[in-house]
Design a protein around this motif. Structure first.
Motif, mmCIF file in Angstrom:
data_model
loop_
_atom_site.group_PDB
_atom_site.id
_atom_site.type_symbol
_atom_site.label_atom_id
_atom_site.label_comp_id
_atom_site.label_asym_id
_atom_site.label_seq_id
_atom_site.Cartn_x
_atom_site.Cartn_y
_atom_site.Cartn_z
ATOM 1 N N TYR A 141 13.108 9.744 5.115
ATOM 2 C CA TYR A 141 12.170 8.774 5.223
ATOM 3 C C TYR A 141 12.835 7.341 4.197
ATOM 4 C CZ TYR A 141 9.038 12.338 6.894
ATOM 5 O OH TYR A 141 8.502 13.289 7.442
ATOM 6 N N THR A 142 12.668 6.194 4.722
ATOM 7 C CA THR A 142 12.847 5.231 3.878
ATOM 8 C C THR A 142 12.059 4.674 2.871
ATOM 9 O OG1 THR A 142 13.872 3.033 3.976
ATOM 10 C CG2 THR A 142 12.260 3.525 5.586
ATOM 11 N N ALA A 143 10.665 4.950 3.177
ATOM 12 C CA ALA A 143 9.509 4.694 2.271
ATOM 13 C C ALA A 143 8.235 5.449 2.683
ATOM 14 C CB ALA A 143 9.325 3.155 2.298
ATOM 15 N N CYS A 144 7.202 5.139 2.303
ATOM 16 C CA CYS A 144 5.946 5.741 2.355
ATOM 17 C C CYS A 144 4.998 4.660 2.909
ATOM 18 C CB CYS A 144 5.272 6.518 1.305
ATOM 19 S SG CYS A 144 3.561 7.362 1.646
ATOM 20 N N ASP A 145 4.455 4.798 3.805
ATOM 21 C CA ASP A 145 3.533 3.800 4.546
ATOM 22 C C ASP A 145 2.142 3.914 3.722
ATOM 23 O OD1 ASP A 145 1.349 2.294 5.820
ATOM 24 O OD2 ASP A 145 2.645 2.155 7.731
ATOM 25 N N GLU A 146 1.619 2.925 2.963
ATOM 26 C CA GLU A 146 0.403 3.350 1.903
ATOM 27 C C GLU A 146 -0.818 3.504 2.734
ATOM 28 O OE1 GLU A 146 -1.585 1.566 -1.917
ATOM 29 O OE2 GLU A 146 0.080 0.961 -1.243
ATOM 30 N N GLU A 147 -0.652 2.372 3.801
ATOM 31 C CA GLU A 147 -2.029 2.424 4.573
ATOM 32 C C GLU A 147 -2.024 3.622 5.470
ATOM 33 O OE1 GLU A 147 -2.411 -1.230 6.631
ATOM 34 O OE2 GLU A 147 -2.464 -2.534 4.620
ATOM 35 N N ALA A 148 -1.043 4.061 6.262
ATOM 36 C CA ALA A 148 -1.318 5.094 7.228
ATOM 37 C C ALA A 148 -1.073 6.265 6.373
ATOM 38 C CB ALA A 148 -0.122 5.028 7.856
ATOM 39 N N GLY A 149 -0.639 6.379 5.237
ATOM 40 C CA GLY A 149 -0.440 7.654 4.391
ATOM 41 C C GLY A 149 0.576 8.420 4.869
ATOM 42 N N ARG A 150 1.755 8.022 5.623
ATOM 43 C CA ARG A 150 2.682 8.737 6.277
ATOM 44 C C ARG A 150 3.996 8.116 5.969
ATOM 45 N NH1 ARG A 150 3.074 10.092 12.375
ATOM 46 N NH2 ARG A 150 4.651 11.478 11.132
ATOM 47 N N GLY A 151 5.195 8.909 5.858
ATOM 48 C CA GLY A 151 6.555 8.273 5.784
ATOM 49 C C GLY A 151 7.028 7.348 6.836
ATOM 50 N N VAL A 152 7.764 6.576 6.750
ATOM 51 C CA VAL A 152 8.395 5.569 7.459
ATOM 52 C C VAL A 152 9.696 6.312 7.743
ATOM 53 C CG1 VAL A 152 9.053 3.181 7.867
ATOM 54 C CG2 VAL A 152 7.350 3.652 6.515
ATOM 55 N N GLU A 153 9.869 6.727 8.882
ATOM 56 C CA GLU A 153 11.139 7.381 9.120
ATOM 57 C C GLU A 153 12.326 6.546 9.466
ATOM 58 O OE1 GLU A 153 10.191 11.596 11.140
ATOM 59 O OE2 GLU A 153 9.698 9.910 12.517
ATOM 60 N N LEU A 154 13.680 6.978 9.012
ATOM 61 C CA LEU A 154 14.840 6.295 9.257
ATOM 62 C C LEU A 154 15.112 6.700 10.680
ATOM 63 C CD1 LEU A 154 16.522 7.400 6.007
ATOM 64 C CD2 LEU A 154 16.256 4.992 6.577
ATOM 65 N N PRO A 155 16.035 5.702 11.234
ATOM 66 C CA PRO A 155 16.527 5.898 12.521
ATOM 67 C C PRO A 155 17.429 7.307 12.408
ATOM 68 C CG PRO A 155 16.961 3.787 12.016
ATOM 69 C CD PRO A 155 16.180 4.381 10.618
#
Length: 398
Positions: free
Chosen positions: A72-86
């Protein structure tokens, strides 16, 4: 230390060579491989990636990696999920991946303490205040070194040391705090115990903790990948991989530091400069297996000896010094006859069992991309697989 006959060093081998059931170990590997898989409900998986190592005697019968060291590159606070790297930018997990050990660091601090006992510099049953006078404030004068190691000092689990600048001010926060219970009357797991113990060890040895660990444990045992951070791509087993931990941001964390990879995750250990008695070490599954083998061998590994048999027993005999004993919540069916081990907040765990001469290391980046309530079921399941590999049972896990 006095001489001792060398004991066999670890080597790779088959389950049969280790006296373990291949079917149970196949299930262990299969289940660990599933841990990084995404949940059908769309939630992040239990971990981004994992490394499992299991063995008996001198034989490593399982050493497998699954998933991603960096996913992951970060955590999406609103979604509560990780922002996945390509996918092409993710870093695959390798068996030699370095992990932030978190509270597994406490085991090394405990070994260092017992080494000071062997040298006559430390008495476990003396008050901590005899070594660090400031610690005796606020009703702690009677707390002993042993009570720090057994988490019976009465100290609270943690304090926000990261809110103060400078080591002296941070330790003063611990010295000024009153215990929650009378010393020796109740168990309360506390990072502060090992932070205080670090101050004791550095005082009696006149050496910093990282030197004590390097010169007394990792150096003699050849654990070249193990050390306090920060760490980078250090070429462990040709992999040069470090497992990422958390996108450390408020409100879920205590500091705003962003995605961490190679820097200690624990906020207090970070504030203390990265070298702390309760957290801060990085290591690999292979190095941790060496520590397990040395303790199962009575303090000896190969030709190196880091402890006497008596000292190794003191660490592992109930109630344990630094080690948890027979904890089914993460040891599964290995618990019940003296298994010893520990877990770490970042997703790490280690178990060794003198009765069956087995060891299990499960390292996972469970807080990548962010911390969640602990789920120890995968740890307990893996330990149960190893227990059943030693003594197969007709009742199986689904």
């Amino acid at each position: 230390m006095p001489g001792r006959l060398s004991v066999p060093r670890l080597r790779g081998g088959t389950p049969a060579e280790a006296g373990l059931d291949v079917a149970q170990l196949d299930l262990l590997v299969r289940e660990v491989r599933r841990l990084p898989e995404s949940h059908p409900e769309g939630e992040d998986p239990w971990c981004a990636g994992a490394v499992v190592l299991a063995g008996r005697g001198s034989v490593v019968a399982v050493e497998e990696a699954a998933g991603w060291a960096v996913r992951y590159t970060a955590c999406d606070e609103e979604a509560g999920r990780g922002v996945e790297l390509p996918r092409e930018r993710r870093v695959p997990m390798r068996t030699g991946t370095l992990f932030d050990l978190a509270s597994l660091t406490k085991l090394f601090t405990a070994v260092a303490a017992v080494q000071q006992v062997e040298r006559g510099a430390l008495d476990l049953d003396r008050p901590v205040a005899a070594y660090v006078p400031g610690f005796g404030a606020a009703g702690k004068a009677a707390v002993t070194v042993r009570q720090l190691l057994t988490h019976t000092s009465g100290l609270r689990p943690e304090l926000p040391l990261y809110e103060r600048e400078g080591r002296a001010a941070q330790l003063a926060m611990v010295w000024e705090d009153a215990p929650l219970t009378a010393p020796g009357t109740a168990y309360c797991y506390s990072d502060l115990n090992l932070i205080a113990l670090q101050a004791v060890l550095e005082g009696v040895s006149e050496r910093p903790l990282d030197e004590l660990v390097r010169e007394g444990i990792t150096g003699p045992l050849g654990m070249a990948a193990t050390g306090f951070g920060p760490v980078g791509a250090v070429g462990v087993a040709g992999a040069g991989v470090v497992a990422a931990t958390e996108d450390q941001r408020r409100p879920w964390a205590k500091l705003d530091r962003g995605m961490l990879c190679g820097e200690v995750h624990d906020e207090n250990a970070y504030a203390l400069g990265g070298v702390a008695g309760h957290a801060g070490l990085f290591s690999t599954a292979g190095d941790l297996a060496v520590l397990c083998r040395a303790l199962l061998g009575g303090g000896t590994y190969g030709a190196a000896r880091i402890l006497t048999q008596e000292s190794a027993d003191a660490l592992l005999d109930p109630p344990g010094l630094g080690f948890g004993i027979d904890q089914p919540w993460f040891m599964g069916e290995l618990a019940g006859h003296g298994a010893a081990g520990h877990t770490g907040f970042t997703g790490t765990s280690l178990i060794l069992d003198r009765t069956t001469d087995t060891f299990l290391i499960l390292l996972a980046n469970t807080i990548h991309p962010r911390r969640r309530p602990a789920n120890n079921a995968p740890r307990a399941t893996a330990a149960t697989r190893l227990a059943r590999a030693v003594r197969p049972q007709t009742a199986g896990l689904a």
